[in-house]
Design a protein around this motif. Structure first.
Motif, PDB file in Angstrom:
ATOM      1  N   VAL A  13     -54.186 -70.047 -10.877  1.00 19.80           N
ATOM      2  CA  VAL A  13     -52.918 -70.744 -11.109  1.00 19.80           C
ATOM      3  C   VAL A  13     -52.436 -70.511 -12.527  1.00 19.80           C
ATOM      4  CG1 VAL A  13     -51.868 -73.012 -11.308  1.00 19.80           C
ATOM      5  CG2 VAL A  13     -53.331 -72.507  -9.377  1.00 19.80           C
ATOM      6  N   VAL A  14     -53.368 -70.645 -13.469  1.00 18.59           N
ATOM      7  CA  VAL A  14     -52.989 -70.455 -14.867  1.00 18.59           C
ATOM      8  C   VAL A  14     -52.508 -69.020 -15.097  1.00 18.59           C
ATOM      9  CG1 VAL A  14     -53.910 -70.341 -17.196  1.00 18.59           C
ATOM     10  CG2 VAL A  14     -54.438 -72.286 -15.775  1.00 18.59           C
ATOM     11  N   LEU A  15     -53.160 -68.080 -14.437  1.00 19.10           N
ATOM     12  CA  LEU A  15     -52.753 -66.678 -14.601  1.00 19.10           C
ATOM     13  C   LEU A  15     -51.312 -66.465 -14.160  1.00 19.10           C
ATOM     14  CD1 LEU A  15     -53.835 -63.880 -15.317  1.00 19.10           C
ATOM     15  CD2 LEU A  15     -54.310 -63.552 -12.913  1.00 19.10           C
ATOM     16  N   ILE A  45     -48.854 -57.086 -24.183  1.00 14.00           N
ATOM     17  CA  ILE A  45     -49.427 -58.415 -24.405  1.00 14.00           C
ATOM     18  C   ILE A  45     -49.773 -59.058 -23.077  1.00 14.00           C
ATOM     19  CG2 ILE A  45     -49.025 -60.648 -25.453  1.00 14.00           C
ATOM     20  CD1 ILE A  45     -47.026 -59.306 -27.301  1.00 14.00           C
ATOM     21  N   LEU A  46     -48.828 -58.961 -22.136  1.00 10.42           N
ATOM     22  CA  LEU A  46     -49.074 -59.510 -20.803  1.00 10.42           C
ATOM     23  C   LEU A  46     -50.307 -58.873 -20.178  1.00 10.42           C
ATOM     24  CD1 LEU A  46     -45.717 -59.884 -18.891  1.00 10.42           C
ATOM     25  CD2 LEU A  46     -47.466 -61.590 -19.251  1.00 10.42           C
ATOM     26  N   LEU A  47     -50.388 -57.553 -20.321  1.00 12.28           N
ATOM     27  CA  LEU A  47     -51.495 -56.813 -19.726  1.00 12.28           C
ATOM     28  C   LEU A  47     -52.825 -57.315 -20.274  1.00 12.28           C
ATOM     29  CD1 LEU A  47     -51.488 -54.584 -17.669  1.00 12.28           C
ATOM     30  CD2 LEU A  47     -51.648 -52.920 -19.508  1.00 12.28           C
ATOM     31  N   ILE A  99     -55.750 -59.034 -18.145  1.00  6.20           N
ATOM     32  CA  ILE A  99     -57.075 -58.423 -18.045  1.00  6.20           C
ATOM     33  C   ILE A  99     -58.146 -59.421 -18.451  1.00  6.20           C
ATOM     34  CG2 ILE A  99     -58.584 -56.674 -19.032  1.00  6.20           C
ATOM     35  CD1 ILE A  99     -56.244 -54.805 -19.107  1.00  6.20           C
ATOM     36  N   VAL A 100     -57.894 -60.118 -19.560  1.00  7.43           N
ATOM     37  CA  VAL A 100     -58.868 -61.114 -20.012  1.00  7.43           C
ATOM     38  C   VAL A 100     -59.121 -62.151 -18.932  1.00  7.43           C
ATOM     39  CG1 VAL A 100     -59.135 -63.054 -21.583  1.00  7.43           C
ATOM     40  CG2 VAL A 100     -58.483 -60.831 -22.467  1.00  7.43           C
ATOM     41  N   GLN A 101     -58.024 -62.617 -18.333  1.00  9.14           N
ATOM     42  CA  GLN A 101     -58.183 -63.645 -17.304  1.00  9.14           C
ATOM     43  C   GLN A 101     -58.910 -63.107 -16.093  1.00  9.14           C
ATOM     44  OE1 GLN A 101     -54.317 -66.164 -17.087  1.00  9.14           O
ATOM     45  NE2 GLN A 101     -56.232 -67.294 -17.128  1.00  9.14           N
ATOM     46  N   PHE A 160     -50.413 -55.135  -8.073  1.00  7.41           N
ATOM     47  CA  PHE A 160     -50.488 -56.281  -8.972  1.00  7.41           C
ATOM     48  C   PHE A 160     -49.811 -55.975 -10.300  1.00  7.41           C
ATOM     49  CE2 PHE A 160     -51.902 -60.213 -10.416  1.00  7.41           C
ATOM     50  CZ  PHE A 160     -52.505 -60.090 -11.643  1.00  7.41           C
ATOM     51  N   ILE A 161     -50.033 -54.782 -10.815  1.00  2.17           N
ATOM     52  CA  ILE A 161     -49.454 -54.418 -12.104  1.00  2.17           C
ATOM     53  C   ILE A 161     -47.931 -54.466 -12.051  1.00  2.17           C
ATOM     54  CG2 ILE A 161     -49.246 -52.589 -13.824  1.00  2.17           C
ATOM     55  CD1 ILE A 161     -51.929 -53.549 -13.959  1.00  2.17           C
TER      56      ILE A 161
END
Lengths: 442, 313, 283
Positions: free
Chosen positions: B238-240, B295-297, B301-303, C118-119
């Protein structure tokens, strides 16, 4: 039936139609071949939502049928929020389709120089017939290489104020200098009747205030060469310092978020005593005297008067919003649109629109100063010759593309807005200098 | 004959005659190709190709009506100097982080409340999602009217109740403007969080909670040690989603403040729009939008890595 | 679990819940009140006496009449409806096929493609709209609903795909294999066995997609120009914000009426919508 009707109309309105009238219709039916003009052309005209709603009504109810009769075209007038005009123009140009004629404000046409069609013949015709265009109108509609559009009008901007309130604060006439205005404003705000002014991202009331303020203290964005950015000068810094103090002492501080309509509403609701605006506040109050009453229950318009902006150390200036009709390059109805422009700006047709404006705008040509409309209401008199005194953004350079960029990025307005929110004057001026440098470098 | 062998092909013997194409589709790989073709085509034409064109735009100096020439990374370099851009970056991060924290906290609280049984639960649940359903632009207008400097109903109420004496300039004070935008975003997002987390809560076996209660755990402890860990996977997803949406948010700020008093609520998307479409500096606008993407990427990725780690736990 | 005294129930449950519901729903109430409030009551400054903001004693339909009579609101509603339905159908079609392929078939690059879809969700719309405007122009779709019908699926398809993948994953493989042993082709098994089971998922995805289409703003803002082609969000924003004339009444009326179709569909299909939301989150 309608088809024949239309063909008949076209036949009649075409050049040399009189001779053809007798034989035309029958001839068509006999040969059963369509005449050269097979369908009515549509001309799509995009304008802002006029601050005098009566004019939009006039255009839709009177001009559209008149255009069909006179030119045989179907006129489609679209009005949108003025703040959205630029975005609309950009997306129309990029997607290659959209309105045929766009009425651009300020010096925005300079941004679209490559995408507009040549209208020099129309401009020369109108200019010759109507006493020439104002300098301001010419500066924004011509980029030195070609005419970008046909100048349409100039919106005069004046300060509208409540006479009785100013009198109660001790002023029998409107202050002549900025310092006097500030002192008066202080008293007014203390009495709960502050001055109202927008410092928001809006195309009308904000630049028409901030640019002349800067000029009246001797500040300017570039030198006459159009390249050297000189906004960081003592004059500009002084004007910013003045504005910061003036704001705190005399203004309704909600003005940072106002658009071009908030000051109108605030004035008519009786929460501010004076504001820079076009004549729309007065004209609206006058048109509905029972709706807009002052605190004593009398029609508010009787208590209103207009005045130009006060003098600063370097003079008294104004910036009056010009409008230009651009004929777009992607349009598929170039000829029809051009004919329309020529017709619409001609004296007889324009007269009707001018009257509906009630003095809110002056024509872009000088003959409109002599119009009998000005004799009707002395309160409107300050607007008559407003366009003559105007300077335009880009001063002292040309009102070209770079000036248009600076205007669209609200740089001058933000310079004042930042200072008013706490930034030291020197810093905010320096910021503006940096931004202008980036623009004029390109 | 004790055993009859039925070779696989005989199973099809009674079936209808198959053309070459049908037989082709029997192969998983070819079927997949055919099935994925419409999607791939659409996304290729309307996302991949424009994306590549957008990158091209950002390395030229195009303006409206003027195709530009290649200028390398100078647009991006200019952005570093642009103080409005820096403000927009800061604003976007601040906006995203603050709203996410509040939406999570309030959404979780609401989900816990809705998880109990009470009369009218279904109706309440349905109504509570309304802010998320209604088109953002329309509900934001309602808020704009509620925040109006001269006619705000919120001001009126607070004034009458005696909590304030002057006027609150919701949209004209630069700090308050950011607060207002955050409030509207939270208002809009809490239902989404709440309903999603509610669904997650409902998959948690109540016996676990009861067992913990019997063991003497207080409500807060039960939540923290039993519920929260089990809820984490859903929460992360959800947060993602929410971060992606909020980071690229446009409509809300556009309607409410257009970037706010002197750029105090300017975000990536609104600034890109103002420069690209408003002023017609297409390349600069593209550069601003593109700056958003890496930045979004990284965030995503981290999430995703975190989710994978949680899932394999 | 809130044990103990009644007051605890009130403090920890009823009151917070009530506050939540009130805050979440008040703006809609405000929309409704403003829609029926006459102009002279609307524009009284907040400090004026006799100000009753929460209700009005003189409800009027003039704003709604203005909205329906003087603006092209009904056209916008129709446009938005058509565009949303068409875009939803396209996205469902693509999403259904793609979701099935990605969740139930084995083929090379399956993972990569899933990630790729997804990307695309991450690519910001503000980057795409200028190049898209060029594409729309080359296809000559500018200022037509097709510009939106073809571009909306770009953000709807990923959603539908994930949602349906979640549903498909839950269907046991045996069903298909039985069908194939009985003589069906993969294709027929897919269409006649698997898809019908996934109908709830299809409904959820469809409703979610419809809502997202209705809500879209920026593409509609950039690709459409004629007033007759606009969608509700764009029309309300660009045509009801006028100069100095007071238009908050019709604006709120537009906001209210513009929300109704979505709210109605939502109210009939709440379960599906919620399932869609949670399914996409879990899937």
């Amino acid at each position: 039936m309608p088809r024949i009707h239309r063909r008949k109309l076209l036949q009649l309105s075409g050049a040399g139609a009189i001779a053809a009238r007798t034989g035309g219709m029958a001839a068509i039916l006999a040969t059963s071949r369509a005449p050269a003009i097979a369908q009515t052309a549509t001309v799509h005209w995009l304008r802002w939502n006029d601050f005098v709603p009566a004019s939009d009504v006039y255009l839709k109810q009177q001009v559209i049928p008149a255009a069909e009769k006179a030119l045989g075209i179907k006129l489609n007038i679209e009005t949108i929020n003025g703040n959205d005009l630029q975005a609309r123009t950009t997306s129309a140009i990029q997607s290659g389709s959209g309105p045929d004629v766009i009425c651009g404000l300020n010096n925005w046409p300079q941004l679209y120089a490559e995408s507009v069609a040549d209208v020099e013949d129309v401009v020369n015709e109108i200019g010759k017939a109507q006493g020439g265009f104002y300098d301001e109108s010419k500066a924004v509609a011509n980029n030195g290489k070609k005419w970008l559009g046909v100048p349409w009008c100039v919106l005069g901007a004046q300060i509208v104020y409540r006479k009785s309130w100013l009198a109660e604060a001790g002023a029998t006439k409107f202050p002549e200098t900025w310092d006097e205005y500030r002192a008066l404003g202080k008293k007014l705000k203390a009495a709960g009747r502050p001055v109202g002014q927008t410092l928001g991202h809006t195309f009308g009331d904000a630049p028409t205030f901030t640019y002349p303020l800067m000029w009246s203290y001797g500040g300017k964005e570039v030198e006459a060469d159009g390249k050297t950015v000189v906004i960081n000068s003592k004059g500009t810094v002084d004007s910013v310092k003045f504005m910061t103090a003036f704001w705190k002492e005399a203004h309704d501080e909600g003005g940072l978020a106002w658009d071009d309509t908030n000051n109108n509403r605030a004035f008519l609701a009786g929460t501010i005593s004076s504001t820079l605006n076009g004549a729309s506040i007065y004209l609206l109050a006058k048109s509905k005297p029972e709706t807009y009453l002052d605190e004593k229950g009398k029609p508010m318009h009787l208590d209103m008067a207009h005045s130009p902006l006060p003098k600063g150390p370097a003079g008294q200036y104004g910036y009056h919003l010009p409008m230009t009709n651009m004929l777009m390059g992607y349009s598929k109805n170039q000829k029809a649109a051009k004919d329309f422009l020529r017709w619409m700006t001609s004296k007889d047709v324009y007269q009707g629109w001018f009257n509906s404006q009630g003095g809110y705008s002056v024509g872009a040509t000088t003959i409109w100063e002599k119009d009998p409309l000005w004799d009707k209401d002395p309160v409107m008199l300050p607007f008559r010759a407003a366009a003559r005194a105007g300077r335009f953004p880009g001063y002292a350079g040309p009102a070209g593309r770079q000036a248009a960029e600076g205007l669209s990025k609200y740089l001058v307005t933000d310079m004042y807005a930042k200072a008013v929110q706490g930034m030291p004057a020197e810093e905010s001026v320096k910021w503006a200098e940096g931004e202008f440098r980036a623009i004029y470098r390109a | 004959m004790a055993v009859t062998s039925y070779p696989v092909s005989e199973a099809y013997a009674g079936g209808p005659r198959r053309g070459a194409f049908t037989r082709l589709l029997e192969d998983e790989r070819w079927l997949a190709l055919v099935l994925l073709l419409p999607t791939t085509l659409l996304l290729a034409i309307f996302i991949a190709y424009p994306f590549e064109k957008g990158i091209e735009l950002s390395v030229t100096d195009s303006k409206v009506g003027v195709p530009g020439v290649f200028v390398g990374l100078s647009n991006f370099v200019a952005l570093m100097d642009d103080s409005i851009f820096r403000t927009a970056v800061w604003n976007t991060f601040y906006y995203t982080i603050v709203t996410t924290i509040f939406k999570l906290a309030l959404g979780l609280w609401l989900a816990l409340l809705l998880n109990r049984h009470f009369r009218g639960k279904a109706v309440t649940r349905a109504f509570v999602l309304l802010p998320f359903i209604i088109p953002t632009v329309l509900s934001t207008f309602a808020w704009k009217w509620m925040f109006d400097p001269t006619f705000s109903v919120i001001n009126w109420t607070l004034f009458r109740v005696g909590l304030i004496h002057g006027r609150i300039n919701w949209l004209s004070d630069p700090d308050l403007a950011m607060v207002s935008v955050i409030i509207v975003n939270i208002w809009r997002g809490v239902p989404f969080y709440a309903i999603s987390l509610l669904a997650g809560l409902q998959t948690i076996n109540p016996e676990l909670q009861e067992a913990a209660a019997i063991d003497g755990a207080r409500p807060w402890q039960r939540f923290w040690h039993v519920t929260w860990p089990l809820l984490l996977p859903v929460t992360m997803v959800v947060v993602l989603f929410s971060i992606i949406q909020t980071f690229a948010d446009f409509q809300l700020v556009y309607v409410l403040t257009s970037g706010g008093p002197a750029n105090s609520t300017q975000l990536f998307a609104t600034y890109a729009y103002q420069i690209g479409v408003g002023t017609g500096l297409l390349s600069q606008g593209a550069a601003i939008s593109l700056a958003m993407f890496p930045i979004l990427l990284i965030v995503v990725i981290v999430q995703l890595l975190y989710i994978r780690r949680v899932e394999t736990h | 679990m809130i044990e103990g005294a009644r007051w605890r129930r009130w403090v920890y449950f009823y009151i917070p819940l009530a506050v939540f519901v009130f805050v979440l729903l008040f703006p809609f109430y405000w929309m409704m009140v403003t829609t029926v409030r006459p102009d002279n009551e609307l524009y009284r400054p907040w400090m004026a006496p006799n100000y009753t903001p929460f209700w009005t004693l003189h409800p009027t339909l003039e704003h709604i009449k203005f909205l329906l009579g003087e603006t092209l609101f009904s056209t916008w509603m129709l446009n938005t409806l058509l565009i949303s339905i068409a875009a939803t159908i396209i996205s469902l079609f693509c999403g259904l096929l793609a979701g099935y392929a990605l969740s139930r078939l084995k083929f090379p690059f399956a993972g990569g493609l899933g990630t790729g879809i997804f990307i695309t969700y991450l690519v910001p719309q503000t980057l795409l709209f200028i190049p898209l405007a060029d594409i729309i122009r080359s296809f000559k779709l500018g200022d037509t609903p097709w510009a939106l019908i073809l571009t909306y699926p770009t953000f709807l398809i990923p959603f539908c795909t994930w949602l349906l993948m979640g549903y498909f994953k839950a269907i046991p493989k045996e069903l298909e294999e039985c069908a194939r042993i009985d003589g069906a082709t993969r294709w027929r098994a897919m269409i006649y066995i698997i898809f019908p089971i996934a109908v709830p998922g299809i409904l959820s995805a469809g409703i979610f997609a419809f809502t997202l289409s209705w809500n879209e703003f920026i593409y509609a803002l950039v690709f459409l120009s004629s007033p007759a082609e606009k969608t509700v969000p764009v029309g309300v924003t660009s045509e009801l914000i006028r100069g100095d004339v007071f238009f908050w009444g019709p604006l709120m009326a537009g906001a209210l009426l513009g929300s109704i179709p979505v709210a109605m569909i939502y109210s009939f299909f709440v379960e599906y919508y919620v399932a869609g939301l949670t399914g996409s989150v879990k899937g």
